[in-house]
Design a protein around this motif. Sequence first.
Motif, PDB file in Angstrom:
ATOM      1  N   UNK A  66      53.705  42.848  33.740  1.00 21.90           N
ATOM      2  CA  UNK A  66      52.405  42.372  34.194  1.00 21.90           C
ATOM      3  C   UNK A  66      52.603  41.243  35.196  1.00 21.90           C
ATOM      4  N   UNK A  67      51.882  41.335  36.300  1.00 19.31           N
ATOM      5  CA  UNK A  67      51.968  40.307  37.338  1.00 19.31           C
ATOM      6  C   UNK A  67      50.564  39.947  37.793  1.00 19.31           C
ATOM      7  N   UNK A  68      50.310  38.662  37.857  1.00 22.54           N
ATOM      8  CA  UNK A  68      48.988  38.173  38.249  1.00 22.54           C
ATOM      9  C   UNK A  68      49.087  37.382  39.548  1.00 22.54           C
ATOM     10  N   UNK A  69      48.237  37.721  40.490  1.00 20.12           N
ATOM     11  CA  UNK A  69      48.171  37.007  41.761  1.00 20.12           C
ATOM     12  C   UNK A  69      46.798  36.331  41.830  1.00 20.12           C
ATOM     13  N   UNK A  70      46.832  35.007  41.995  1.00 21.33           N
ATOM     14  CA  UNK A  70      45.591  34.231  41.955  1.00 21.33           C
ATOM     15  C   UNK A  70      45.261  33.659  43.333  1.00 21.33           C
ATOM     16  N   UNK A  71      44.025  33.874  43.740  1.00 18.46           N
ATOM     17  CA  UNK A  71      43.519  33.306  44.985  1.00 18.46           C
ATOM     18  C   UNK A  71      42.431  32.284  44.650  1.00 18.46           C
ATOM     19  N   UNK A  72      42.347  31.267  45.476  1.00 18.66           N
ATOM     20  CA  UNK A  72      41.316  30.245  45.297  1.00 18.66           C
ATOM     21  C   UNK A  72      40.284  30.359  46.406  1.00 18.66           C
ATOM     22  N   UNK A  73      39.064  30.619  45.997  1.00 18.14           N
ATOM     23  CA  UNK A  73      37.962  30.703  46.947  1.00 18.14           C
ATOM     24  C   UNK A  73      37.078  29.468  46.814  1.00 18.14           C
ATOM     25  N   UNK A  74      36.519  29.025  47.903  1.00 17.44           N
ATOM     26  CA  UNK A  74      35.668  27.846  47.914  1.00 17.44           C
ATOM     27  C   UNK A  74      34.219  28.301  48.132  1.00 17.44           C
TER      28      UNK A  74
END
Length: 211
Positions: A66-74
């Motif tokens: 399992x691999x999680x890629x996290x993006x931060x949106x404003x």
Amino acid sequence: MKKLSTTLIAVVIAFLLGMAAFWGFSRDRSPELSTEEQSTILLQQVRKVMKLVTVEGDIAEIFDSKQTKTYTLYLPLPTPIAFVKEAAVEVSGKVLVGYDLEEVRLDIDEESRTLRISNLPEPEVLAIDHQVKFKHVKESWWNVFSSDDYSKLNERAKARLHDKALESHLVEEARQQGNGLIETIELLAKASGFTVEVEGREKERIVEGEN
């Protein structure tokens, strides 16, 4: 005018007959498929090996990745959004355990009729023939599996079989088979009037006697 009409009708009929003939010809013949394959054989290295397989075992396992890629949106506040990709991998294969004999030394003393064996290795995993099946694959829009990911999962699956083999009874069985081979060599040498001395064997016997 009548002659012109007759000529025009003849041309139309001829055109229709030609189209019908072409259509029938096309239907009667299946399309020809052309396939081209290119093969490149790379011979990187050839070397002589001296390996003795004493035990083989079949090992199978299912593991999850399992691999999680996290993006931060404003929006306008910072809001993390996670995209996950995961896979259930089934790996099975045949593991060969034995000895790499490249560094083993055999010295024969004709005067004392002695065969000395030294630099005996420890048993190890010599080869793994494995197969990988992806039982379940789930991807996200911004996090998908690439060809490199599948290659790494394949390598990880083979490494897990290697570790499982070291944790199993295969290594100890290989050691026992190796000891049996040494005993066979001793019997054959004795029949020829030779004595076999194995480096480290006397020390092992002393330790066993103390226990």
